[in-house]
Design a protein around this motif. Structure first.
Motif, PDB file in Angstrom:
ATOM      1  N   UNK A 214      48.898 -28.181  90.124  1.00 61.31           N
ATOM      2  CA  UNK A 214      49.667 -28.566  88.939  1.00 61.31           C
ATOM      3  C   UNK A 214      49.384 -27.565  87.839  1.00 61.31           C
ATOM      4  N   UNK A 215      50.431 -27.175  87.143  1.00 64.52           N
ATOM      5  CA  UNK A 215      50.265 -26.295  85.996  1.00 64.52           C
ATOM      6  C   UNK A 215      51.048 -26.826  84.810  1.00 64.52           C
ATOM      7  N   UNK A 218      51.095 -24.531  78.977  1.00 64.44           N
ATOM      8  CA  UNK A 218      50.098 -23.974  78.064  1.00 64.44           C
ATOM      9  C   UNK A 218      49.099 -23.082  78.801  1.00 64.44           C
ATOM     10  N   UNK A 219      49.420 -22.746  80.060  1.00 63.79           N
ATOM     11  CA  UNK A 219      48.626 -21.771  80.795  1.00 63.79           C
ATOM     12  C   UNK A 219      47.524 -22.330  81.671  1.00 63.79           C
ATOM     13  N   UNK A 220      47.416 -23.643  81.794  1.00 65.38           N
ATOM     14  CA  UNK A 220      46.365 -24.241  82.629  1.00 65.38           C
ATOM     15  C   UNK A 220      46.923 -24.591  84.004  1.00 65.38           C
ATOM     16  N   UNK A 221      46.182 -24.221  85.043  1.00 64.76           N
ATOM     17  CA  UNK A 221      46.536 -24.573  86.426  1.00 64.76           C
ATOM     18  C   UNK A 221      45.299 -25.169  87.089  1.00 64.76           C
ATOM     19  N   UNK A 268      52.724 -20.748  87.074  1.00 70.49           N
ATOM     20  CA  UNK A 268      53.316 -21.979  87.588  1.00 70.49           C
ATOM     21  C   UNK A 268      53.217 -23.136  86.599  1.00 70.49           C
ATOM     22  N   UNK A 269      54.315 -23.891  86.509  1.00 75.00           N
ATOM     23  CA  UNK A 269      54.381 -25.097  85.672  1.00 75.00           C
ATOM     24  C   UNK A 269      54.924 -26.233  86.524  1.00 75.00           C
ATOM     25  N   UNK A 270      54.235 -27.379  86.528  1.00 76.07           N
ATOM     26  CA  UNK A 270      54.694 -28.541  87.286  1.00 76.07           C
ATOM     27  C   UNK A 270      53.919 -28.722  88.574  1.00 76.07           C
ATOM     28  N   UNK A 271      54.501 -29.517  89.479  1.00 75.03           N
ATOM     29  CA  UNK A 271      53.846 -29.848  90.747  1.00 75.03           C
ATOM     30  C   UNK A 271      54.232 -28.847  91.820  1.00 75.03           C
ATOM     31  N   UNK A 315      54.554 -33.151  81.872  1.00 71.81           N
ATOM     32  CA  UNK A 315      54.456 -31.690  81.775  1.00 71.81           C
ATOM     33  C   UNK A 315      55.812 -31.079  81.439  1.00 71.81           C
ATOM     34  N   UNK A 316      56.886 -31.621  82.050  1.00 74.74           N
ATOM     35  CA  UNK A 316      58.231 -31.118  81.739  1.00 74.74           C
ATOM     36  C   UNK A 316      58.595 -31.373  80.286  1.00 74.74           C
ATOM     37  N   UNK A 317      58.005 -32.426  79.695  1.00 76.07           N
ATOM     38  CA  UNK A 317      58.264 -32.736  78.286  1.00 76.07           C
ATOM     39  C   UNK A 317      57.388 -31.913  77.346  1.00 76.07           C
ATOM     40  N   UNK A 318      56.548 -31.016  77.924  1.00 70.97           N
ATOM     41  CA  UNK A 318      55.754 -30.106  77.103  1.00 70.97           C
ATOM     42  C   UNK A 318      54.327 -30.522  76.867  1.00 70.97           C
TER      43      UNK A 318
END
Length: 665
Positions: A214-215, A218-221, A268-271, A315-318
């Motif tokens: 998951x990412x 804001x740059x965290x994975x 990567x952002x999301x699942x 996450x999609x909502x920011x």
């Protein structure tokens, strides 16, 4: 958080997303094809809109139609589920251009990982270990054949844009390569609209272990631990579990770090899921990254106590990731299997039809069910024939496997055939119980998991007959309880006659074989005979879906479900028998075709015709190839002989039981 979300999918994943949205107070909008107008996701959503015909290309793959519904309904975001448009870069970009949030990774990430070839090239740059092979752009047949020779055999052909086992073939010799390539390309074109393939050295006896990642924006994975998916048939996952019985803490950490690094390489952002092939020595190789939620995500949720769909939405909502890596703490063991409408004894032929009976275990803290159909719904020919996902969770693997066996025993599907008995055998097999399975084991030893044509044991027959007698007696008593004289001997169901003991015939059928059991007695005490076998039954009772009785003095308790149409029974070894009730007397029999024709086993499209009238063929020779429910079915000659006529053409859609080839008598 979003107020209105459109779910661009169907079936169990659409229902799954709707449940989370409802818990969060989000208004849900469903879309549906002509075949799904009465589907459960349509009924569960707050509103639902039609988007086209029954085939995916006419509906669920129509990004323009889905975005039109989003615009008309004021949807702020679209959740694509998995499959269909979930990894479609063009659709993700179109959502952004339309001012609608795509609940998934950025289009650039999908693009980087959506092609197996591009993903391998990227991982190569980041020093992630890869299996030797070819993932180049030149797809000329001669070039692929040459690269196959360089890679060496055995090798694996994979659809470059693929997933879910579609467009994958193992090739063991150079002579097999051309036909396997053509078949893989046809299936890839049908499933993904893309014929490109990659080639890989086939790792013998590998394990398939994937990591949930998951990412956030804001740059965290981070990773959410592994899932082992080594129990596979034709590259389709059959049983998934976490934690893996193969990994130790050191190897888990190394693979988790590699998975997170792979996701970071594409911002990567999301699942997402990073999948690895793992050799028997523990060496692991990057296989692919799926830029979406996976079918097997519930096992991760059960061990971590999380809702990954909620994470996707936030996450999609920011929002930032709800947890950091050091806060991920797993508890217990979880296992998932998928209940399908398919016939394992007929090469897992997908089924369709009305679910006349759908009995599933009650949900509890140990048992979870994610489904998209209910009793009375129809499994159509247009989509994947999955009925439900069964997920179990307990404190350790031994107890989780026992939960799985108990839950499967509570399942019954009547209508299309199902894979329940196959899954029960899988859950009891030593190779699974001991955690030693590899990705090819099921295909190499499939006969160990199939019931085949084996006759039921005498004990199973007599137990089923006992259950039928008890059920019928109870039914008659219930029906006559309100009559003028419920104590009349004519209100009894024991074939009572003046002057002698009554005789009843209990007729059962299993896999079209008829069995007759002669019975005397009543109220749980019977004398039973089947051919030369005779048994005295005493103290028989039906209670809580269990039969308890003494058979020739030996006390037995068996799981059983009985009604006026069938008896489903598990013997002492856990073997399932699904007996149909038959008429007490057989009046006629039906003979088969004698091998003089080939009929369509189900509705589908003919993709290849390899025979013509007048051809002389050998038994087992492939004559046609059909495509149904997203898979290819090879239809072969039932005997050697001369073909009289061919009743189908390439590209034609045919109904079930249509005669495709006739043989000369």
């Amino acid at each position: 958080m979003f107020e209105r979300v459109l779910i661009a999918n169907r079936g169990e994943i659409a229902c799954r997303v709707i449940r989370t949205c409802r818990r969060l107070g989000i208004h849900t909008i469903a879309v549906y094809s002509e075949a799904d107008k009465d589907a459960q996701h349509v009924r569960l959503a707050d509103e639902a809109w039609p988007i086209g015909g029954p085939r995916p290309a006419e509906s669920y793959l129509r990004g323009d139609a889905i975005l039109d519904v989003a615009k008309r309904t004021g949807a702020q975001a679209i959740h694509p589920g998995y499959g269909f448009l979930s990894e479609n870069t063009a659709f993700a970009r179109a959502c952004t251009q339309a001012g609608v949030t795509f609940i998934g990774p950025r289009p650039e990430s999908i693009e980087a990982m959506g092609s197996k070839a591009a993903a391998k090239a990227l991982m190569e740059k980041h020093n992630v270990p890869l299996v030797p092979g070819y993932h180049g752009d030149d797809q000329d047949t001669a070039v692929l054949a040459e690269q196959a020779r360089k890679t060496g055999f055995p090798l694996m052909i994979k659809a470059a844009a693929g997933g879910g086992g579609k467009g994958m073939r193992i090739v063991r010799t150079e002579k097999e390569f051309a036909d396997a390539l053509a078949s893989a390309q046809r299936e890839a074109a049908s499933s993904f609209g893309d014929t490109r393939v990659i080639l890989e050295r086939y790792v013998e006896h590998p394990r398939h272990i994937e990591f949930q990642v998951f990412g956030d924006a804001h740059g965290t994975v981070i990773h959410l631990n592994e899932r082992e998916c080594s129990a596979q048939r034709r590259y389709q996952k059959v049983l998934e579990e976490t934690p893996s019985p193969f990994l130790d803490a050191k190897r888990r950490q190394a693979m988790g770090e590699a998975a997170a690094a792979a996701a970071k390489a594409v911002n990567y952002v999301g699942a997402g899921t990073v999948e690895f092939i793992v050799g028997q020595d523990g060496t692991f190789y990057f296989m692919e990254m799926n830029t979406r939620l996976q079918v097997e995500h519930p096992v991760t949720e059960e061990t971590l106590g999380l809702d990954l769909v909620e994470w996707q939405l936030r996450i999609a909502a920011g929002e930032v990731l709800p947890l950091q890596q050091h806060q991920i703490q797993a508890r217990g063991h979880a296992i998932e299997v998928r209940l399908y409408a398919e016939d394992p004894d007929q090469n897992f032929l997908p089924g369709s039809g009305k679910l006349r009976t759908l009995r599933l275990p009650a949900p509890s803290r140990h048992v979870r069910l994610d489904g998209g159909v209910v009793e009375g719904d129809t499994v159509t020919i247009f989509y994947d024939p999955m009925i439900a996902k069964l997920i179990v969770h307990d404190s350790n693997r031994v107890q989780a496997l026992q939960r799985l066996r108990e839950a499967l025993a509570d399942c019954e599907i009547v209508g299309p055939k199902s894979n329940i008995a196959f899954l029960e055998r899988l859950a009891r097999h030593p190779i699974v119980v001991e955690g030693r399975i590899d990705t090819g084991y099921l295909d190499r030893h499939l006969d160990e998991f199939l019931t085949g044509d084996a006759a039921p044991s005498e004990h199973a027959l007599l137990a089923a007959a006992t259950a039928a007698l008890l059920h019928d007696e109870r039914a008659v008593v219930a029906a006559t309880a309100h009559g003028s004289d419920p104590h009349s001997p004519w209100s009894r169901a024991d074939a009572w006659r003046i002057g002698h003991a009554g005789k009843r015939i209990v007729a059962l059928s299993l896999r079209e074989q008829r069995y007759e059991i002669e019975a005397h007695g009543h109220d749980g005490n019977y004398s039973l005979r089947h051919h030369s076998a005779q048994c005295e039954v005493h103290g028989a009772r039906l209670q809580d879906d269990a039969l308890s009785a003494r058979f020739d003095g030996q006390g037995v308790r068996l799981a059983v479900h009985v009604d006026q149409d069938r008896i489903t029974l598990h013997d002492a070894n856990g073997q399932r028998y699904a007996f149909a009730r038959a008429a007490a007397f057989a009046w006629a029999s039906k003979e088969g075709s004698g091998g003089n024709q080939i009929v369509a086993p189900m509705p589908g499209r003919v993709v290849l015709v390899k025979a013509n009238a007048g051809d002389t063929v050998e038994e087992g020779q492939e004559l046609l190839v059909m495509e149904a429910m997203k898979m290819e079915l090879a239809l072969k000659a039932p005997r050697a002989g001369t073909i009289e006529s061919v009743g189908a053409t390439q590209g034609e859609f045919v109904e079930a039981d249509a005669v495709l080839v006739r043989f000369a008598s």
